[in-house]
Write a protein that holds these residues in place. Structure first.
Motif, PDB file in Angstrom:
ATOM      1  N   UNK A 174      43.650  38.812  28.089  1.00  0.00           N
ATOM      2  CA  UNK A 174      44.378  39.804  28.866  1.00  0.00           C
ATOM      3  C   UNK A 174      44.837  39.160  30.178  1.00  0.00           C
ATOM      4  N   UNK A 175      46.098  38.671  30.213  1.00  0.00           N
ATOM      5  CA  UNK A 175      46.598  38.002  31.416  1.00  0.00           C
ATOM      6  C   UNK A 175      46.743  38.992  32.564  1.00  0.00           C
ATOM      7  N   UNK A 176      46.996  40.257  32.221  1.00  0.00           N
ATOM      8  CA  UNK A 176      47.107  41.281  33.246  1.00  0.00           C
ATOM      9  C   UNK A 176      45.780  41.429  33.994  1.00  0.00           C
ATOM     10  N   UNK A 177      44.674  41.521  33.237  1.00  0.00           N
ATOM     11  CA  UNK A 177      43.351  41.636  33.852  1.00  0.00           C
ATOM     12  C   UNK A 177      42.987  40.365  34.608  1.00  0.00           C
ATOM     13  N   UNK A 178      43.392  39.233  34.076  1.00  0.00           N
ATOM     14  CA  UNK A 178      43.113  37.948  34.728  1.00  0.00           C
ATOM     15  C   UNK A 178      43.777  37.896  36.105  1.00  0.00           C
ATOM     16  N   UNK A 179      45.015  38.363  36.171  1.00  0.00           N
ATOM     17  CA  UNK A 179      45.737  38.378  37.448  1.00  0.00           C
ATOM     18  C   UNK A 179      45.114  39.377  38.422  1.00  0.00           C
ATOM     19  N   UNK A 180      44.687  40.519  37.916  1.00  0.00           N
ATOM     20  CA  UNK A 180      44.087  41.534  38.788  1.00  0.00           C
ATOM     21  C   UNK A 180      42.772  41.040  39.395  1.00  0.00           C
ATOM     22  N   UNK A 181      41.984  40.311  38.614  1.00  0.00           N
ATOM     23  CA  UNK A 181      40.730  39.778  39.147  1.00  0.00           C
ATOM     24  C   UNK A 181      41.001  38.755  40.250  1.00  0.00           C
ATOM     25  N   UNK A 182      42.076  37.987  40.066  1.00  0.00           N
ATOM     26  CA  UNK A 182      42.442  37.007  41.097  1.00  0.00           C
ATOM     27  C   UNK A 182      42.849  37.709  42.389  1.00  0.00           C
ATOM     28  N   UNK A 183      43.570  38.801  42.276  1.00  0.00           N
ATOM     29  CA  UNK A 183      43.970  39.569  43.459  1.00  0.00           C
ATOM     30  C   UNK A 183      42.739  40.131  44.161  1.00  0.00           C
ATOM     31  N   UNK A 184      41.779  40.619  43.387  1.00  0.00           N
ATOM     32  CA  UNK A 184      40.551  41.170  43.968  1.00  0.00           C
ATOM     33  C   UNK A 184      39.767  40.103  44.721  1.00  0.00           C
ATOM     34  N   UNK A 185      39.917  38.826  44.304  1.00  0.00           N
ATOM     35  CA  UNK A 185      39.216  37.735  44.997  1.00  0.00           C
ATOM     36  C   UNK A 185      39.989  37.222  46.210  1.00  0.00           C
ATOM     37  N   UNK A 186      41.173  37.784  46.444  1.00  0.00           N
ATOM     38  CA  UNK A 186      41.925  37.408  47.639  1.00  0.00           C
ATOM     39  C   UNK A 186      43.141  36.547  47.414  1.00  0.00           C
ATOM     40  N   UNK A 187      43.631  36.418  46.179  1.00  0.00           N
ATOM     41  CA  UNK A 187      44.841  35.633  45.933  1.00  0.00           C
ATOM     42  C   UNK A 187      46.025  36.234  46.688  1.00  0.00           C
ATOM     43  N   UNK A 188      46.820  35.367  47.332  1.00  0.00           N
ATOM     44  CA  UNK A 188      47.992  35.855  48.061  1.00  0.00           C
ATOM     45  C   UNK A 188      49.308  35.427  47.415  1.00  0.00           C
ATOM     46  N   UNK A 189      49.227  34.850  46.205  1.00  0.00           N
ATOM     47  CA  UNK A 189      50.412  34.529  45.393  1.00  0.00           C
ATOM     48  C   UNK A 189      49.962  34.420  43.948  1.00  0.00           C
ATOM     49  N   UNK A 190      50.748  34.967  43.037  1.00  0.00           N
ATOM     50  CA  UNK A 190      50.492  34.852  41.604  1.00  0.00           C
ATOM     51  C   UNK A 190      51.620  34.062  40.964  1.00  0.00           C
ATOM     52  N   UNK A 191      51.254  33.192  40.033  1.00  0.00           N
ATOM     53  CA  UNK A 191      52.277  32.401  39.357  1.00  0.00           C
ATOM     54  C   UNK A 191      51.922  32.162  37.909  1.00  0.00           C
ATOM     55  N   UNK A 192      52.931  31.793  37.118  1.00  0.00           N
ATOM     56  CA  UNK A 192      52.735  31.573  35.682  1.00  0.00           C
ATOM     57  C   UNK A 192      53.506  30.342  35.232  1.00  0.00           C
ATOM     58  N   UNK A 193      52.833  29.494  34.456  1.00  0.00           N
ATOM     59  CA  UNK A 193      53.483  28.420  33.714  1.00  0.00           C
ATOM     60  C   UNK A 193      53.360  28.796  32.244  1.00  0.00           C
ATOM     61  N   UNK A 194      54.402  29.384  31.712  1.00  0.00           N
ATOM     62  CA  UNK A 194      54.353  29.875  30.342  1.00  0.00           C
ATOM     63  C   UNK A 194      55.643  30.562  29.961  1.00  0.00           C
ATOM     64  N   UNK A 195      55.587  31.329  28.880  1.00  0.00           N
ATOM     65  CA  UNK A 195      56.770  32.003  28.371  1.00  0.00           C
ATOM     66  C   UNK A 195      57.187  33.182  29.228  1.00  0.00           C
TER      67      UNK A 195
END
Length: 444
Positions: A174-195
């Motif tokens: 679940x990439x959506x959940x993966x990104x949300x957990x990163x935001x909860x840890x304080x990520x200030x930018x999200x990025x993707x290398x993929x389709x």
């Protein structure tokens, strides 16, 4: 040189390019008449147009019929241009045709140069921003034939201070959940290398939390990266945005609430993508399914509602996050901008060879609809329909509602990048004629 002086030189140049287009077009028409006479030129035109019509009709038959008739049609499509060339050679007029075609191509090139809009019409505004402090990147090591490993993207991203998560293991991560957990840890930018499909899912999380989003061009086709002006040949250049980047405010499409960055397709293409055999052998699957799909013997009957208007029974519908060029009916080309706040909607209906030829020549436009809209609703005579969303096959409940969120996505891109190649302008003869008479024509 001042901006106004530069604009004046540009307008004068367009003025002469437009005149050259009409001169070359006139020469293309005159050369056959001078070389072969009026009747000879008429015969050339009849043979040439006849060959095109026969070829198009044969190709349509090939795509819509099965069995022996299909392969006879393919043979006809291959033989038709050969026969036309032989007829021209026997009449000793092949050189005339070649010269006339060359002049016509020169006329077209000059016309497109004259009609081309300035870069300011297509460039999206850029906003200066500080580098991120805690970027989080999701990378698919299988995307694009293994570009993540080939370009050593994980190590290079980590050297720039990014946390990287690889999509390895189960296919249902679940990439959506993966990104949300990163935001909860304080990520200030999200990025993707993929389709593009993965890009859209993570982009939605970035929009929800008002974070910038980084596109790394490590997918197979990288359509979204292309329209952002990124380097698709070298995805490591996308990482430069972590160190020296600017932001673009771009739109995000949504289909029944699911985001998409490129397009969603209904009808023929969606049915083909849905087939289990499609990923293993795309060409064979298309050839096997297209006859039934184009002639309407399978697939649900669709209705597209665009504002107050309705298109009943189209065979294909393409909805894009901002419109593609007017000559691009399949969403395989470019979008000039991604911030106009509208969906591009194309519907296509072809029932027979005559309509196929008419659409090709743009003489029967009732089978083709191209317009911009802020909302599209697709209904069907079935409770669910297949939809291709950014190249992935989904089954969605009807009616399907497509919308757009203007300026919702803050995309971080490198300050220095290849940029977006302007789309070829539509061949507007009326506007071209105006340019020949005015040194500073008004842009539409």
């Amino acid at each position: 040189m001042t901006r106004q002086q530069h604009r004046g030189v540009s307008d004068r140049a367009r003025h002469w390019w437009a005149r050259a287009a009409f001169v070359f077009a006139a020469c293309a028409a005159v050369v056959p008449a001078l070389s072969a006479g009026i009747m000879g030129a008429l015969a050339l035109l009849i043979v040439g147009v006849g060959g095109v019509v026969v070829t198009v009709a044969a190709l349509y038959t090939f795509f819509t019929r099965m069995g022996l008739l299909r392969w006879l049609a393919l043979a006809g499509a291959c033989l038709s241009p050969v026969i036309v060339v032989i007829l021209f050679m026997r009449a000793h007029l092949l050189w005339v045709v070649l010269v006339s075609c060359a002049l016509a191509l020169l006329a077209l090139s000059c016309a497109r140069t004259a009609l081309h809009r300035s870069g300011s019409d297509t460039a999206m505004p850029e906003y200066s921003v500080p580098p991120p402090q805690r970027p989080f990147l999701i990378m698919n090591p299988h995307s694009g034939g293994g570009k993540v490993a080939k370009f050593d993207l994980v190590r290079k991203a980590e050297e720039l201070g990014a946390e990287v998560a690889l999509l390895e293991g189960p296919d249902n991560i679940d990439v959506n959940a993966l990104a949300r957990r990163a935001v909860a840890r304080g990520a200030d930018l999200l990025g993707v290398a993929g389709g593009d499909g993965t890009q859209a899912l993570v982009a939605a999380v970035a929009v929800e939390h008002e974070l910038p989003f980084l596109v790394i061009s490590a997918g197979t086709r990288n359509h979204f990266a292309m329209d952002l002006g990124l380097d698709r040949a070298d995805p490591t250049r996308s990482l430069e945005a972590l160190r020296d980047g600017v932001e673009l405010r771009v739109d995000l499409g949504a289909i029944n609430g699911r985001p998409f960055v490129n397009n969603a397709s209904f009808g023929v293409y969606a049915e083909v993508v849905r087939s289990p055999a499609y990923r293993d052998d795309k060409a064979a699957t298309v050839l096997a399914l297209l006859p039934d799909l184009l002639t309407g013997h399978s697939g649900p009957k669709l209705v597209a509602r665009i504002g107050e208007a309705a298109v009943d029974g189209p065979q294909a519908i393409l909805v894009s996050n901002n419109p593609y060029g007017s000559s691009d009916l399949a969403g395989l080309s470019r979008r000039a901008r991604l911030d106009r706040g509208v969906l591009g909607v194309v519907t296509l209906s072809v029932a027979n060879a005559r309509e196929a030829v008419g659409l090709l020549r743009r003489t029967r436009l009732h089978g083709l609809s191209q317009q911009a809209a802020v909302e599209l609703v697709v209904d069907a005579d079935t409770p669910e329909i297949p939809v291709g969303v950014d190249g992935e096959s989904l089954l969605l409940r009807t009616p399907v509602r497509c919308t757009i969120e203007p300026g919702a996505l803050r995309v971080r891109v490198p300050r220095t990048r290849p940029g977006v190649r302007p789309a070829a302008p539509e061949l507007d003869l009326a506007r071209l004629w105006q340019i020949t008479h005015r040194s500073a024509p008004a842009s539409k």
